[in-house]
Enzyme design. Structure first.
Site, PDB file in Angstrom:
ATOM      1  N   MET A 164       0.859  -1.175   0.000  1.00 28.47           N
ATOM      2  CA  MET A 164       0.000   0.000   0.000  1.00 28.47           C
ATOM      3  C   MET A 164       0.899   1.229   0.000  1.00 28.47           C
ATOM      4  O   MET A 164       1.877   1.311   0.743  1.00 28.47           O
ATOM      5  CB  MET A 164      -0.965   0.013   1.190  1.00 28.47           C
ATOM      6  N   ARG A 297      -3.549  -2.742  11.005  1.00 29.50           N
ATOM      7  CA  ARG A 297      -3.370  -2.261  12.374  1.00 29.50           C
ATOM      8  C   ARG A 297      -3.527  -3.384  13.384  1.00 29.50           C
ATOM      9  O   ARG A 297      -2.867  -3.392  14.422  1.00 29.50           O
ATOM     10  CB  ARG A 297      -4.351  -1.107  12.643  1.00 29.50           C
ATOM     11  N   TYR A 434       4.549   3.021  12.399  1.00 34.23           N
ATOM     12  CA  TYR A 434       3.859   2.947  11.105  1.00 34.23           C
ATOM     13  C   TYR A 434       2.414   2.480  11.242  1.00 34.23           C
ATOM     14  O   TYR A 434       1.974   2.116  12.310  1.00 34.23           O
ATOM     15  CB  TYR A 434       4.638   2.151  10.077  1.00 34.23           C
ATOM     16  N   GLU A 435       1.696   2.560  10.143  1.00 38.40           N
ATOM     17  CA  GLU A 435       0.236   2.351  10.119  1.00 38.40           C
ATOM     18  C   GLU A 435      -0.500   3.371  10.989  1.00 38.40           C
ATOM     19  O   GLU A 435      -1.557   3.093  11.546  1.00 38.40           O
ATOM     20  CB  GLU A 435      -0.139   0.931  10.557  1.00 38.40           C
ATOM     21  N   GLY A 436       0.074   4.559  11.097  1.00 34.64           N
ATOM     22  CA  GLY A 436      -0.481   5.602  11.963  1.00 34.64           C
ATOM     23  C   GLY A 436       0.175   5.523  13.319  1.00 34.64           C
ATOM     24  O   GLY A 436       0.033   4.527  14.026  1.00 34.64           O
TER      25      GLY A 436
END
Length: 579
Positions: A164, A297, A434-436
């Site tokens: 992604m 997540r 990562y991933e927010g």
């Protein structure tokens, strides 16, 4: 050298005893012929062998060799190719895939246990399969039938992989200001132009093709995040037979030089009139991508737990063997194993108690996703949505803390590479970012998951848990109902504050809710103990670890209650020049 043994007994305990998922699976038409206890055990035990024997022993080598960019091509650690081929041939890349397109159709609660083991074995390696699984979820839900028929079978089989592509150097988490563009071409495809950074598994030669899911903006896009569309941009364009043919206009600008997960190729990707295909509706790309990100997540939680489990196992083994100091005077000057020292026992129990609660929590969240999917249950979907930021943020915070604590048990040896502890610390750190980032996860939890509906989903869940605890009391857990009552009051207080105050308290509130829910996980574990199913040693260990949690870990929530009761105004009283 760091060792690993899959925690199979505890995995079975959570799947079959705590949450009794074998009974649930047997009641689902889509699962009853696919998965049962015997199938589950066969999958778990075979995955354990692969992780213990083929992946874990070589994680240090992968860390040392790392991913390298040579003449424009990404080269990975040599043994990754053999392992990945073995996983693909064994069907592991298709474990949770839709059977209509060649997947095995296993429930998320089962695949998440395999994810944990893969992360314990080698987080960097696990990312190649993990990103592909997430990309498949997005395509399955949002692509048209022709696209799904072409791409999903190849991705499930492991022949092709996925990524992604969100982040840009100037934008970070603010996706609304991205500059990557998409312009419609004469054949109905789109020409993608821009540059993306931090692309995990962005390029490699493990697979014959890589399917990039790219966020970009159309010429008529509205401003901000509402103007983002999602595009499928393959590394090689498929020919009429569906095989990789012409190379797309995608190049690797560089590889990031990272603190950890060195075996993972983290790329800067440049798209120069790269051919892409719209997925879903125009300007609805962020919603499509979040389908993938929510699953990723949860996988971040597996990374935290996986690293923590391996760290615990190695710290425990070291503590049992390392002779250092006297604990009592009875043996004169004879050195004793450090596991007898009070502080070492404290550190080990902190990790053990949080790891076991974390595994119960991960199984719970995954089972909620399964119920949302197979039962089309809105309550399960709402609760999974509520708990996803906790799975990502709290489990990765605890995972990193566990690795640092385990490293501390080794003393100076924990700082030396050959013991493997410093690699676990470095590898686990990224999952908080990562991933927010976990700060973003906390803000999402406070503002979008709790404040957005005035706490309806959270408070209903807490009320249900409290009723369960009071209806079937367990002596060790009686304090849990009081903590829930305090948490309900704290939530009510925060809900009437303004958005700035809620944001200021978001991280602490997420930590508070997480600690209380981990208390519920221990309640569920104690409730599931059965002398006919479990050994006396297993029961005793669970009971004593639960006692430690309720007396030495959960009371730390009192500090969070006190903190959240205060005004957050001092956060903004210091001027920028005074920092």
């Amino acid at each position: 050298m760091s060792q690993y043994q899959a925690p199979i007994t505890d995995i079975y305990f959570n799947l079959f005893n705590v949450w009794q998922l074998d009974q649930y699976w047997s009641q689902q038409a889509a699962l009853s012929d696919t998965v049962d206890i015997d199938t589950t055990k066969a999958i778990i035990e075979e995955a354990a062998k692969i992780c213990e024997q083929q992946i874990a022993p070589f994680s240090a080598i992968a860390d040392q060799q790392g991913a390298k960019l040579v003449d424009g091509k990404v080269k990975l650690p040599e043994h990754y190719h053999k392992i990945y081929q073995s996983l693909s041939e064994g069907g592991w890349t298709a474990l949770s895939g839709d059977p209509q397109y060649g997947g095995m159709g296993m429930p998320k609660a089962l695949s998440m246990m395999v994810d944990e083991m893969l992360c314990s074995a080698d987080i960097a390696f696990s990312l190649y399969q993990g990103l592909t699984a997430g990309a498949c979820v997005a395509l399955l839900q949002h692509a048209d039938e022709q696209t799904k028929a072409l791409y999903l079978p190849k991705m499930y089989s492991g022949e092709w992989s996925g990524t992604m592509c969100l982040t840009e150097s100037h934008a970070g988490s603010d996706l609304g200001i991205m500059r990557t563009t998409a312009k419609r071409d004469s054949d109905g495809s789109y020409l993608i132009n821009g540059s993306k950074i931090f692309i995990t598994a962005g390029d490699h030669e493990l697979t014959s093709n890589i399917v990039h899911l790219v966020l970009a903006k159309l010429p008529d896009a509205p401003a901000g995040s509402r103007g983002i569309s999602l595009f499928l941009v393959p590394k090689f364009l498929p020919d009429a037979a569906g095989e990789p043919a012409e190379r797309n206009n995608i190049t690797v600008g560089s590889l990031e030089h990272k603190m950890g997960i060195n075996g993972s190729a983290t790329c800067v990707l440049n798209f120069d009139d790269a051919k892409g295909y719209l997925i879903g509706e125009p300007h609805r790309g962020l919603a499509c991508m979040f389908t993938m990100m929510n699953y990723e997540r949860l996988s971040m939680g597996s990374q935290g737990l996986g690293a923590a489990e391996r760290a615990y196992q190695n710290a425990l083994g070291y503590a049992k063997e390392r002779l250092q100091g006297r604990i009592t005077e009875k043996d004169g000057n004879k050195a004793e194993a450090i596991i007898g020292h009070a502080d070492v026992r404290r550190m080990l129990l902190n990790i053990k108690a949080m790891n076991e609660a974390g595994r119960t929590f991960a199984t719970w969240v995954a089972s909620l996703l399964d119920k949302a999917k197979y039962d089309n249950c809105p309550v399960a979907a709402d609760r999974a949505n509520l708990l996803t930021p906790i799975a990502k943020a709290f489990m990765t915070d605890q995972g990193f803390e566990a690795c640092v604590t385990a490293q501390q048990i080794f003393g100076g040896h924990g700082y030396i590479k050959e013991w493997g502890m410093e690699q676990l610390v470095r590898d686990a750190r990224i999952a908080q970012i990562y991933e927010g980032t976990n700060g973003i996860q906390a803000a999402d939890f406070m503002l979008r998951k709790v404040a957005h509906d005035q706490g309806v989903v959270l408070l209903a869940l807490l009320a249900e848990i409290k009723a369960e605890v009071l209806a079937k009391p367990i002596a060790q857990c009686l304090v849990l109902a009081d903590y829930i009552t305090k948490l309900e009051a704290t939530a009510a207080t925060l809900l009437v504050r303004n958005t700035r105050a809620q944001s200021a308290n978001a991280c602490d509130f997420l930590a508070l809710v997480s600690n209380v829910l981990y208390g519920y996980m221990w309640y569920k574990s104690l409730s599931a103990l059965n002398s006919e199913l479990h050994t006396e040693a297993f029961i005793s260990a669970k009971q004593q670890t639960a006692a430690y949690f309720f007396t030495r870990i959960l009371p730390k929530a009192e500090g969070l209650f006190a903190l959240l009761s205060h005004d957050s105004a001092p956060l903004d009283t210091l001027t920028i020049d005074q920092f």
